[in-house]
Design a protein around this motif. Structure first.
Motif, short mmCIF file in Angstrom:
data_model
loop_
_atom_site.label_atom_id
_atom_site.label_comp_id
_atom_site.label_asym_id
_atom_site.label_seq_id
_atom_site.Cartn_x
_atom_site.Cartn_y
_atom_site.Cartn_z
N UNK A 92 21.84 -40.58 -11.81
CA UNK A 92 20.79 -40.05 -12.68
C UNK A 92 21.29 -39.96 -14.13
N UNK A 93 22.53 -39.53 -14.29
CA UNK A 93 23.10 -39.46 -15.64
C UNK A 93 23.15 -40.84 -16.28
N UNK A 94 23.65 -41.81 -15.53
CA UNK A 94 23.78 -43.17 -16.07
C UNK A 94 22.42 -43.80 -16.40
N UNK A 99 20.78 -44.57 -20.14
CA UNK A 99 19.98 -45.79 -20.22
C UNK A 99 20.58 -47.00 -19.53
N UNK A 100 21.50 -46.80 -18.59
CA UNK A 100 22.10 -47.93 -17.88
C UNK A 100 21.08 -48.56 -16.94
N UNK A 103 20.04 -51.30 -11.59
CA UNK A 103 20.63 -52.20 -10.61
C UNK A 103 22.16 -52.06 -10.62
N UNK A 104 22.76 -51.88 -11.76
CA UNK A 104 24.22 -51.77 -11.88
C UNK A 104 24.73 -50.34 -11.75
N UNK A 105 23.92 -49.37 -12.09
CA UNK A 105 24.37 -47.97 -12.14
C UNK A 105 24.96 -47.45 -10.82
#
Length: 149
Positions: A92-94, A99-100, A103-105
């Motif tokens: 959630x932070x990422x 704004x990550x 798909x990668x987070x």
């Protein structure tokens, strides 16, 4: 004199990392198709749940080289609750705060959770010896002398 680093079970850390990689690939293989059908957090939760059982057996047999028991199986989700909480907060932070890409987070969140998860899973799957000296750990093979039997 040996320092605190000597107490670190580096073989277990290495095996835990390998199992974590396998488990992450398994999770991600579930997450990606579900991500197309569900919101990212629902897909994440479903993928996480699907990879739980495989993680238990890989960590029991390969990482800690101990026997699986019903007690450990029933306690193992506690290790994953910790992992889930740390990864979820990271996800959630990422995604929401930093704004990550969603798909990668999850991969980055999994790396951030690795040290905490190792400590908790080791405590559950390889508990300390009981006061009577008994353990559920497999017995070491007998030492071999250089002589034929």
């Amino acid at each position: 004199m040996r320092g605190p680093a000597a107490a670190v079970p580096w073989g277990q850390v290495a095996r835990f990392t390998v199992v974590g990689g396998v488990n992450t690939v398994t999770f991600y293989a579930c997450y990606l198709p579900l991500h197309r059908l569900l919101p990212y957090f629902a897909a994440y939760t479903a993928g996480f749940a699907l990879s739980l059982v495989g993680s238990f057996f890989l960590n029991t047999y390969f990482t800690y080289r101990t026997r699986p028991t019903w007690k450990k199986f029933l306690l193992f989700p506690l290790t994953q609750v910790t992992n889930y909480a740390v990864q979820s907060a990271g996800l959630v932070t990422l995604v929401s705060w930093l704004g990550m890409n969603s798909v990668a987070a999850p991969l980055v969140a999994a790396l951030l959770a690795l040290p905490v998860t190792f400590v908790v899973s080791r405590r559950i799957l390889r508990p300390p010896r009981r006061p009577d000296g008994a353990s559920d750990q497999p017995e070491s093979p007998p030492a071999r002398s250089g002589r034929p039997a």
